[in-house]
Design a protein around this motif. Sequence first.
Motif, mmCIF file in Angstrom:
data_model
loop_
_atom_site.group_PDB
_atom_site.id
_atom_site.type_symbol
_atom_site.label_atom_id
_atom_site.label_comp_id
_atom_site.label_asym_id
_atom_site.label_seq_id
_atom_site.Cartn_x
_atom_site.Cartn_y
_atom_site.Cartn_z
ATOM 1 N N ILE A 10 -4.301 34.838 36.795
ATOM 2 C CA ILE A 10 -3.515 34.330 37.912
ATOM 3 C C ILE A 10 -2.115 34.934 37.832
ATOM 4 O O ILE A 10 -1.612 35.209 36.747
ATOM 5 C CB ILE A 10 -3.454 32.777 37.849
ATOM 6 N N THR A 11 -1.502 35.165 38.967
ATOM 7 C CA THR A 11 -0.142 35.697 38.967
ATOM 8 C C THR A 11 0.846 34.577 38.652
ATOM 9 O O THR A 11 0.532 33.388 38.796
ATOM 10 C CB THR A 11 0.213 36.304 40.332
ATOM 11 N N LEU A 12 2.047 34.966 38.235
ATOM 12 C CA LEU A 12 3.074 33.972 37.933
ATOM 13 C C LEU A 12 3.411 33.153 39.175
ATOM 14 O O LEU A 12 3.564 31.930 39.107
ATOM 15 C CB LEU A 12 4.326 34.671 37.393
ATOM 16 N N LYS A 13 3.510 33.815 40.309
ATOM 17 C CA LYS A 13 3.831 33.121 41.560
ATOM 18 C C LYS A 13 2.761 32.086 41.900
ATOM 19 O O LYS A 13 3.067 30.947 42.273
ATOM 20 C CB LYS A 13 3.963 34.139 42.697
ATOM 21 N N ALA A 14 1.493 32.471 41.745
ATOM 22 C CA ALA A 14 0.395 31.547 42.041
ATOM 23 C C ALA A 14 0.357 30.402 41.037
ATOM 24 O O ALA A 14 0.055 29.259 41.392
ATOM 25 C CB ALA A 14 -0.933 32.302 42.036
ATOM 26 N N CYS A 15 0.683 30.707 39.782
ATOM 27 C CA CYS A 15 0.698 29.676 38.745
ATOM 28 C C CYS A 15 1.731 28.602 39.054
ATOM 29 O O CYS A 15 1.450 27.406 38.969
ATOM 30 C CB CYS A 15 0.988 30.321 37.390
ATOM 31 N N VAL A 16 2.926 29.027 39.425
ATOM 32 C CA VAL A 16 3.988 28.075 39.756
ATOM 33 C C VAL A 16 3.587 27.232 40.961
ATOM 34 O O VAL A 16 3.817 26.019 41.007
ATOM 35 C CB VAL A 16 5.311 28.819 40.023
ATOM 36 N N LYS A 17 2.949 27.860 41.921
ATOM 37 C CA LYS A 17 2.522 27.140 43.127
ATOM 38 C C LYS A 17 1.444 26.112 42.807
ATOM 39 O O LYS A 17 1.462 24.985 43.323
ATOM 40 C CB LYS A 17 1.999 28.140 44.158
#
Length: 292
Positions: free
Chosen positions: A180-187
Amino acid sequence: MDQFKAWRGFMTYEFETLSDQGMKNITDYITLLSQLSRLSILSTEVHPNIDNSYELVKRCYSLFDELSNYYQKYLENYGLPSNSSFVHLLLAQTFESAEQIYWCKKYSDENFPFDRLFKVLGWNNSRFDIALLLDALECELWTMGVPIDSLNNTKLITVTNKKLYMKLQFIYAKNLFGPITLKACVKDYDDKSEHKDVFPYEIINSKNWNEVLMKTEPFEYEDFKSQIKGGYSITKDEYDQYLVDFKRFNNRLEYLKYYNISDTEIVVEPLMNLIDIFEQFNIESQKYQNVK
């Protein structure tokens, strides 16, 4: 009787690098197009409290620290050799923090298993991080264990302090969250949206870093032109926001530290939420990871 309590102390880290462009023939068949070196290492330590709240300790060390008049004194304070890098210094402080957190969270029952181990999580590609860490993972004060997998694709590596017997376990964060990307993880794992700051890192190299970063004026929009992305790395609106953000800092170096620390801090809340989810089932989330 002691109840299970998840391990909430950990550290996230990130490197900022310098890139030297230029073609260099390694063999008849291999040509090196660019080479990375360390500019700085940033970290955010999570120090948990009894009520499951936590305090954050943020650190940043860079080539600028190695040039300072106080650098040798810092090394002496931690018993480090005079030729130690700023990465050695950060690791020494991390061992010290890990020891403090261990004694704060230790079970009252001495027979209850509780590792003297502190998780250190990086989000970047594991090969990238380990390559930049490797020369600091073995020294007079600590020793490196055998990596899980290989140095080219390290999933997990443990470094043990010879005096404290405390262990730092370096983990590729995606082993916990999956691909998972960092952006998706935070979301997915955080309740609030995070404002992602911007920095034209391609403009800095091993020859100009000191001059470029000590300037007091913000970068021009043209500085955000990216060879990697084939265009500008930010929009005009994002650049306007950058100009607003930059006013809080005295120079580009201060902004860079803020930018990098933000990248390590942004992972903390998703990790804490993941720990809470696993704790409901008496599972230590950071022990259950995909290392295949």
